[in-house]
Write an enzyme that holds these catalytic residues in place. Structure first.
Site, PDB file in Angstrom:
ATOM      1  CB  ILE A 177       1.112  -1.332  -8.011  1.00 51.74           C
ATOM      2  CG1 ILE A 177       2.376  -0.770  -7.348  1.00 51.74           C
ATOM      3  CG2 ILE A 177       1.419  -1.824  -9.409  1.00 51.74           C
ATOM      4  CD1 ILE A 177       3.457  -1.816  -7.055  1.00 51.74           C
ATOM      5  N   GLY A 178      -2.010  -1.684  -7.955  1.00 55.84           N
ATOM      6  CA  GLY A 178      -3.186  -2.357  -8.527  1.00 55.84           C
ATOM      7  C   GLY A 178      -4.253  -1.367  -8.955  1.00 55.84           C
ATOM      8  CE1 TYR A 193       5.890  -7.986   0.431  1.00 51.54           C
ATOM      9  CE2 TYR A 193       8.199  -7.338   0.335  1.00 51.54           C
ATOM     10  CZ  TYR A 193       6.937  -7.356  -0.223  1.00 51.54           C
ATOM     11  OH  TYR A 193       6.712  -6.746  -1.447  1.00 51.54           O
ATOM     12  CB  THR A 236      -5.353  -9.815  -6.755  1.00 52.78           C
ATOM     13  OG1 THR A 236      -3.926  -9.837  -6.802  1.00 52.78           O
ATOM     14  CG2 THR A 236      -5.920 -11.017  -7.488  1.00 52.78           C
ATOM     15  N   GLY A 237      -5.675  -6.885  -5.555  1.00 47.29           N
ATOM     16  CA  GLY A 237      -5.106  -5.711  -4.884  1.00 47.29           C
ATOM     17  C   GLY A 237      -5.363  -4.450  -5.687  1.00 47.29           C
ATOM     18  CB  ALA A 238      -7.866  -3.684  -8.248  1.00 47.04           C
ATOM     19  CB  SER A 239      -8.726  -1.592  -3.000  1.00 49.10           C
ATOM     20  OG  SER A 239      -7.725  -2.256  -2.262  1.00 49.10           O
ATOM     21  CB  SER A 299       9.829  -7.763  -3.874  1.00 49.22           C
ATOM     22  OG  SER A 299      10.946  -7.187  -3.257  1.00 49.22           O
TER      23      SER A 299
HETATM   24  N1  LIG Z   1       5.582  -0.766  -2.727  1.00 49.63           N
HETATM   25  C1  LIG Z   1       6.754  -1.341  -2.971  1.00 49.63           C
HETATM   26  O1  LIG Z   1       7.840  -0.769  -2.731  1.00 49.63           O
HETATM   27  C2  LIG Z   1       6.781  -2.716  -3.587  1.00 49.63           C
HETATM   28  C3  LIG Z   1       8.025  -3.243  -3.981  1.00 49.63           C
HETATM   29  C4  LIG Z   1       8.069  -4.510  -4.530  1.00 49.63           C
HETATM   30  C5  LIG Z   1       6.909  -5.237  -4.719  1.00 49.63           C
HETATM   31  N2  LIG Z   1       5.714  -4.706  -4.331  1.00 49.63           N
HETATM   32  C6  LIG Z   1       4.511  -5.524  -4.502  1.00 49.63           C
HETATM   33  O2  LIG Z   1       3.549  -4.776  -5.207  1.00 49.63           O
HETATM   34  C7  LIG Z   1       2.247  -5.276  -4.884  1.00 49.63           C
HETATM   35  C8  LIG Z   1       1.308  -4.110  -4.641  1.00 49.63           C
HETATM   36  O3  LIG Z   1       1.756  -3.406  -3.514  1.00 49.63           O
HETATM   37  P1  LIG Z   1       1.523  -1.835  -3.290  1.00 49.63           P
HETATM   38  O4  LIG Z   1       2.856  -1.251  -3.039  1.00 49.63           O
HETATM   39  O5  LIG Z   1       0.666  -1.285  -4.359  1.00 49.63           O
HETATM   40  O6  LIG Z   1       0.787  -1.870  -1.881  1.00 49.63           O
HETATM   41  P2  LIG Z   1      -0.633  -1.328  -1.367  1.00 49.63           P
HETATM   42  O7  LIG Z   1      -0.862   0.038  -1.876  1.00 49.63           O
HETATM   43  O8  LIG Z   1      -0.621  -1.565   0.084  1.00 49.63           O
HETATM   44  O9  LIG Z   1      -1.671  -2.308  -2.065  1.00 49.63           O
HETATM   45  C9  LIG Z   1      -1.770  -3.642  -1.661  1.00 49.63           C
HETATM   46  C10 LIG Z   1      -3.059  -4.206  -2.232  1.00 49.63           C
HETATM   47  O10 LIG Z   1      -3.212  -5.551  -1.772  1.00 49.63           O
HETATM   48  C11 LIG Z   1      -4.529  -5.720  -1.239  1.00 49.63           C
HETATM   49  N3  LIG Z   1      -4.557  -6.710  -0.183  1.00 49.63           N
HETATM   50  C12 LIG Z   1      -3.883  -6.681   0.997  1.00 49.63           C
HETATM   51  N4  LIG Z   1      -4.250  -7.712   1.774  1.00 49.63           N
HETATM   52  C13 LIG Z   1      -5.202  -8.405   1.080  1.00 49.63           C
HETATM   53  C14 LIG Z   1      -5.978  -9.559   1.346  1.00 49.63           C
HETATM   54  N5  LIG Z   1      -5.892 -10.206   2.524  1.00 49.63           N
HETATM   55  N6  LIG Z   1      -6.836  -9.993   0.396  1.00 49.63           N
HETATM   56  C15 LIG Z   1      -6.966  -9.336  -0.774  1.00 49.63           C
HETATM   57  N7  LIG Z   1      -6.255  -8.235  -1.095  1.00 49.63           N
HETATM   58  C16 LIG Z   1      -5.395  -7.778  -0.181  1.00 49.63           C
HETATM   59  C17 LIG Z   1      -4.882  -4.326  -0.688  1.00 49.63           C
HETATM   60  O11 LIG Z   1      -6.292  -4.127  -0.674  1.00 49.63           O
HETATM   61  P3  LIG Z   1      -7.227  -4.233   0.623  1.00 49.63           P
HETATM   62  O12 LIG Z   1      -6.472  -3.648   1.768  1.00 49.63           O
HETATM   63  O13 LIG Z   1      -8.441  -3.471   0.194  1.00 49.63           O
HETATM   64  O14 LIG Z   1      -7.504  -5.695   0.763  1.00 49.63           O
HETATM   65  C18 LIG Z   1      -4.284  -3.419  -1.760  1.00 49.63           C
HETATM   66  O15 LIG Z   1      -5.168  -3.232  -2.827  1.00 49.63           O
HETATM   67  C19 LIG Z   1       2.436  -6.212  -3.695  1.00 49.63           C
HETATM   68  O16 LIG Z   1       2.370  -7.547  -4.116  1.00 49.63           O
HETATM   69  C20 LIG Z   1       3.837  -5.891  -3.197  1.00 49.63           C
HETATM   70  O17 LIG Z   1       4.422  -7.001  -2.571  1.00 49.63           O
HETATM   71  C21 LIG Z   1       5.621  -3.467  -3.776  1.00 49.63           C
END
Ligand SMILES: NC(=O)c1ccc[n+]([C@@H]2O[C@H](COP(=O)([O-])OP(=O)(O)OC[C@H]3O[C@@H](n4cnc5c(N)ncnc54)[C@H](OP(=O)(O)O)[C@@H]3O)[C@@H](O)[C@H]2O)c1
Length: 277
Positions: A37-38, A177, A31-34, A163
């Site tokens: 990280i995904g 969050y 999930t979140g593959a767009s 996290s």
């Molecule tokens: N970045 C950090 O520092 C960090 C640290 C700790 C943990 N994390 C965790 O890592 C994971 C990935 O985060 P990221 O940093 O890669 O962020 P990101 O680049 O913003 O990606 C988030 C992903 O979640 C999807 N998403 C958001 N809202 C959604 C919804 N309502 N339904 C379905 N998909 C949804 C987005 O796709 P769409 O917008 O296309 O829906 C996107 O693919 C998250 O769970 C985050 O909590 C991140």
């Protein structure tokens, strides 16, 4: 990865051979593959022969990632999905299972982050509802819909992309969050005793900073050491290959134990910082 980032982050899996042996031909839902990280994870899984199911809201981006995987000889399917919409979740889960009756691993990676003071949140109760929807209620509903097939198929793997903050003392401005990430972390922890005997492994990954679209708006993070999306994806790959219960940076264990006795001090420090800003 810089030495400092490597020291602060959870361990990665660099060798594609090990990943390939674990996931080749297996169906892995990300999930979140767009984005972030995904996206990096889906691309790497596609390269090593997994059959990748991609879910997120942005249909165009999902199709681009799918196309990139297919053009490189891999297999991928996109499932547009808003995790805040219960009906969509049920429909998409059914659609996935019709095409792929066995989903070997689900990576709950989609996430929404909000950093906002209480003062600015007074008319924004929806911030809390949205975070709960994407980070907790949606993943729970999706997992419940996929669980019967995992049980029938004799096993599976559930990975929670979480996290470090859920294992540390509460942080000012991050309530929406952190509460929602903690909720799913606890849900999965409570599910482990029921799932483990059924050969369903659960992994919780506690990430520090990853430089993605999500962390970019926080100015203080921009120059801090953190992982790239590709490095973070290789932590998830390690989880998929080795199925540990937890993947976290080495320092998080001691920090977790110290966070309760130090909470009065962290509250005091934070109140000084917040009142001077
Ligand atoms: N970045 C950090 O520092 C960090 C640290 C700790 C943990 N994390 C965790 O890592 C994971 C990935 O985060 P990221 O940093 O890669 O962020 P990101 O680049 O913003 O990606 C988030 C992903 O979640 C999807 N998403 C958001 N809202 C959604 C919804 N309502 N339904 C379905 N998909 C949804 C987005 O796709 P769409 O917008 O296309 O829906 C996107 O693919 C998250 O769970 C985050 O909590 C991140």
């Amino acid at each position: 990865m810089s030495l400092l980032s490597r020291l602060l982050a959870p361990p990665v899996l660099s060798r594609d051979e090990e990943l390939n042996a674990a996931v080749e031909g297996k169906v892995v839902l990300v999930t979140g593959a767009s984005h972030g990280i995904g996206e990096a994870l889906a691309l790497r899984l596609g390269r090593v022969g997994a059959r990748v199911l991609l879910a997120a809201r942005s249909q165009d981006r999902l199709q681009e990632v799918c196309l990139a995987i297919r053009s490189a000889g891999g297999q991928a399917w996109s499932y547009p999905l808003d995790l805040r919409d219960p009906e969509q979740i049920d429909g998409v889960a059914e659609e996935m299972l019709q095409r792929h009756p066995q989903i070997h691993a689900v990576v709950h990676n989609a996430g929404k982050s909000i950093r906002r003071s209480l003062r600015k949140s007074l008319l924004r109760a929806h911030d809390f509802e949205r975070c709960m929807g994407v980070n907790y209620l949606g993943p729970v509903r999706l997992q419940l819909a996929l669980l019967p097939s995992m049980l029938e198929c004799g096993g599976g793997h559930i990975v929670n992309v979480s996290s470090v903050s859920v294992r540390l003392a509460p942080a000012a401005h991050w309530a929406a969050y952190h509460c929602s990430k903690t909720a799913f972390d606890l849900w999965l922890g409570a599910a482990v005793p029921e799932l483990k005997p059924k050969n369903i492994a659960c992994t919780s990954i506690y990430f520090g900073l990853v430089h993605t679209r999500m962390s970019a708006p926080t100015k203080e993070y921009q120059n801090m050491p953190g992982q790239t999306p590709e490095e973070a994806a290789s932590v998830v790959c390690r989880a998929l290959a080795r199925r540990p219960r937890v993947l976290q940076p080495w320092w998080l264990g001691p920090a977790h134990w110290l966070s309760a006795p130090l909470e009065p001090f962290t509250e005091w420090i934070q109140s000084k910082i917040v009142s001077s800003s």
